[in-house]
Design a protein around this motif. Structure first.
Motif, PDB file in Angstrom:
ATOM      1  N   SER A 141     -12.421  49.707  55.159  1.00 59.93           N
ATOM      2  CA  SER A 141     -13.726  49.047  55.263  1.00 59.93           C
ATOM      3  C   SER A 141     -14.851  49.871  54.633  1.00 59.93           C
ATOM      4  O   SER A 141     -15.947  49.361  54.410  1.00 59.93           O
ATOM      5  CB  SER A 141     -14.053  48.761  56.732  1.00 59.93           C
ATOM      6  OG  SER A 141     -14.281  49.966  57.452  1.00 59.93           O
ATOM      7  N   LYS A 142     -14.564  51.151  54.348  1.00 61.77           N
ATOM      8  CA  LYS A 142     -15.573  52.018  53.736  1.00 61.77           C
ATOM      9  C   LYS A 142     -15.494  52.051  52.212  1.00 61.77           C
ATOM     10  O   LYS A 142     -16.324  52.681  51.560  1.00 61.77           O
ATOM     11  CB  LYS A 142     -15.424  53.449  54.273  1.00 61.77           C
ATOM     12  CG  LYS A 142     -15.691  53.600  55.754  1.00 61.77           C
ATOM     13  CD  LYS A 142     -15.526  55.045  56.196  1.00 61.77           C
ATOM     14  CE  LYS A 142     -15.789  55.226  57.678  1.00 61.77           C
ATOM     15  NZ  LYS A 142     -15.605  56.658  58.092  1.00 61.77           N
ATOM     16  N   ALA A 143     -14.503  51.380  51.643  1.00 65.49           N
ATOM     17  CA  ALA A 143     -14.276  51.465  50.198  1.00 65.49           C
ATOM     18  C   ALA A 143     -15.454  50.931  49.389  1.00 65.49           C
ATOM     19  O   ALA A 143     -15.891  51.552  48.412  1.00 65.49           O
ATOM     20  CB  ALA A 143     -13.001  50.722  49.826  1.00 65.49           C
ATOM     21  N   ALA A 144     -15.989  49.775  49.781  1.00 64.44           N
ATOM     22  CA  ALA A 144     -17.068  49.158  49.008  1.00 64.44           C
ATOM     23  C   ALA A 144     -18.300  50.048  48.956  1.00 64.44           C
ATOM     24  O   ALA A 144     -18.889  50.260  47.889  1.00 64.44           O
ATOM     25  CB  ALA A 144     -17.422  47.795  49.600  1.00 64.44           C
ATOM     26  N   ASP A 145     -18.700  50.591  50.109  1.00 63.10           N
ATOM     27  CA  ASP A 145     -19.889  51.444  50.146  1.00 63.10           C
ATOM     28  C   ASP A 145     -19.674  52.733  49.353  1.00 63.10           C
ATOM     29  O   ASP A 145     -20.587  53.210  48.681  1.00 63.10           O
ATOM     30  CB  ASP A 145     -20.251  51.779  51.594  1.00 63.10           C
ATOM     31  CG  ASP A 145     -20.834  50.593  52.345  1.00 63.10           C
ATOM     32  OD1 ASP A 145     -21.259  49.627  51.687  1.00 63.10           O
ATOM     33  OD2 ASP A 145     -20.852  50.638  53.586  1.00 63.10           O
ATOM     34  N   LEU A 178      -6.423  44.222  51.479  1.00 66.73           N
ATOM     35  CA  LEU A 178      -7.379  43.116  51.407  1.00 66.73           C
ATOM     36  C   LEU A 178      -8.702  43.492  52.077  1.00 66.73           C
ATOM     37  O   LEU A 178      -9.776  43.055  51.629  1.00 66.73           O
ATOM     38  CB  LEU A 178      -6.779  41.864  52.058  1.00 66.73           C
ATOM     39  CG  LEU A 178      -5.570  41.268  51.318  1.00 66.73           C
ATOM     40  CD1 LEU A 178      -4.978  40.113  52.114  1.00 66.73           C
ATOM     41  CD2 LEU A 178      -5.974  40.796  49.922  1.00 66.73           C
ATOM     42  N   ARG A 179      -8.648  44.301  53.129  1.00 66.32           N
ATOM     43  CA  ARG A 179      -9.884  44.778  53.761  1.00 66.32           C
ATOM     44  C   ARG A 179     -10.683  45.648  52.793  1.00 66.32           C
ATOM     45  O   ARG A 179     -11.922  45.598  52.767  1.00 66.32           O
ATOM     46  CB  ARG A 179      -9.560  45.582  55.018  1.00 66.32           C
ATOM     47  CG  ARG A 179      -9.142  44.753  56.226  1.00 66.32           C
ATOM     48  CD  ARG A 179      -8.833  45.659  57.401  1.00 66.32           C
ATOM     49  NE  ARG A 179     -10.031  46.373  57.857  1.00 66.32           N
ATOM     50  CZ  ARG A 179     -10.002  47.518  58.528  1.00 66.32           C
ATOM     51  NH1 ARG A 179      -8.845  48.118  58.781  1.00 66.32           N
ATOM     52  NH2 ARG A 179     -11.127  48.088  58.922  1.00 66.32           N
ATOM     53  N   ALA A 180      -9.974  46.425  51.986  1.00 69.36           N
ATOM     54  CA  ALA A 180     -10.653  47.278  50.998  1.00 69.36           C
ATOM     55  C   ALA A 180     -11.327  46.451  49.915  1.00 69.36           C
ATOM     56  O   ALA A 180     -12.229  46.938  49.227  1.00 69.36           O
ATOM     57  CB  ALA A 180      -9.648  48.241  50.369  1.00 69.36           C
ATOM     58  N   CYS A 181     -10.910  45.207  49.772  1.00 69.37           N
ATOM     59  CA  CYS A 181     -11.512  44.312  48.769  1.00 69.37           C
ATOM     60  C   CYS A 181     -12.848  43.727  49.220  1.00 69.37           C
ATOM     61  O   CYS A 181     -13.620  43.233  48.389  1.00 69.37           O
ATOM     62  CB  CYS A 181     -10.560  43.151  48.452  1.00 69.37           C
ATOM     63  SG  CYS A 181      -9.122  43.587  47.455  1.00 69.37           S
ATOM     64  N   GLU A 182     -13.107  43.751  50.523  1.00 71.80           N
ATOM     65  CA  GLU A 182     -14.320  43.120  51.045  1.00 71.80           C
ATOM     66  C   GLU A 182     -15.562  43.790  50.476  1.00 71.80           C
ATOM     67  O   GLU A 182     -15.683  45.012  50.473  1.00 71.80           O
ATOM     68  CB  GLU A 182     -14.350  43.179  52.566  1.00 71.80           C
ATOM     69  CG  GLU A 182     -13.272  42.351  53.254  1.00 71.80           C
ATOM     70  CD  GLU A 182     -13.460  40.856  53.047  1.00 71.80           C
ATOM     71  OE1 GLU A 182     -14.583  40.427  52.694  1.00 71.80           O
ATOM     72  OE2 GLU A 182     -12.489  40.101  53.236  1.00 71.80           O
ATOM     73  N   SER A 183     -16.487  42.972  49.990  1.00 75.16           N
ATOM     74  CA  SER A 183     -17.682  43.491  49.327  1.00 75.16           C
ATOM     75  C   SER A 183     -18.842  42.536  49.544  1.00 75.16           C
ATOM     76  O   SER A 183     -18.648  41.365  49.887  1.00 75.16           O
ATOM     77  CB  SER A 183     -17.398  43.652  47.827  1.00 75.16           C
ATOM     78  OG  SER A 183     -18.580  43.894  47.099  1.00 75.16           O
ATOM     79  N   SER A 184     -20.042  43.027  49.326  1.00 73.14           N
ATOM     80  CA  SER A 184     -21.219  42.158  49.393  1.00 73.14           C
ATOM     81  C   SER A 184     -21.230  41.173  48.226  1.00 73.14           C
ATOM     82  O   SER A 184     -21.932  40.171  48.251  1.00 73.14           O
ATOM     83  CB  SER A 184     -22.501  42.995  49.376  1.00 73.14           C
ATOM     84  OG  SER A 184     -22.552  43.801  48.210  1.00 73.14           O
TER      85      SER A 184
END
Length: 204
Positions: A141-145, A178-184
């Motif tokens: 969950s921290k990948a996008a930031d 797939l969680r790592a794919c979540e982005s704004s």
């Protein structure tokens, strides 16, 4: 993998690396989604972080030598593999820096090493995503930031996030990938998830 083993056989030197890459050229990775993880990448990873009985020990890092051996390579394919692998060495060498500073530092190194070369900068961002795991405490969950700190431009950070997700698909699970794919950005999220689904269903 093969690249790691070859360097162990031929030696941790420029000559040993060249010989290893020659053999790697004869054994390309057939899946385009995982091409960056092939033999040549393994050889460069081993060159940067030789393994002995105590584990991996990164070769000495200085700002003056941070871009080598990549910048000296004339072969474009070899430089691409080198650039991708360089990120693991950078992250390992800069582990004394606080995470946010380390990520910003990585972004500066990617921009400086690949100034004027859009393709290699993209590869650098891919390598950053692949090497994020310890910096984000293995939390997808921290990948996008984290990728946004390296480069806030969506056109660049999507490559970072995509490869962070691919990395999670290798050592964790489809769900975490797939969680790592979540982005704004809905576009980044959709493209990333599409690639993960293709990767998870492709022939091994």
């Amino acid at each position: 993998g093969l690249g790691h083993a070859l360097l162990g056989v031929y030696g941790y030197s420029e000559e040993g690396l060249a010989q290893s890459l020659k053999i790697c050229d004869e054994n390309p990775e057939p899946n385009p989604l995982t091409a960056m993880y092939g033999c040549a990448n393994g050889a460069f990873m081993e060159y940067n972080s030789p393994m002995d009985i105590s584990g991996y020990e990164p070769r000495p890092y200085t700002e003056e030598t941070a871009f080598e051996p990549c910048r000296s390579l004339e072969n474009r394919e070899h430089r691409r593999a080198c650039t991708f692998a360089q990120l693991y060495w950078w992250f390992s060498s800069l582990k004394h820096e606080p995470p946010t500073e380390r990520l910003a530092h990585i972004g500066k190194l990617c921009r400086a090493m690949n100034e004027g070369d859009t393709e290699m900068y993209r590869v650098c961002m891919q390598g950053a995503g692949n090497s994020l795991d310890t910096t984000i405490d293995y939390d997808p969950s921290k990948a996008a930031d984290a990728c946004a700190i390296i480069d806030p431009d969506p056109s660049a950070r999507r490559y970072c996030q995509r490869h962070a997700a691919i990395r999670f698909s290798f050592y964790s699970s489809r769900e975490n990938a797939l969680r790592a794919c979540e982005s704004s950005s809905e576009e980044i999220t959709a493209m990333c998830k599409s690639d993960i689904e293709k990767l998870m269903t492709s022939p091994k």
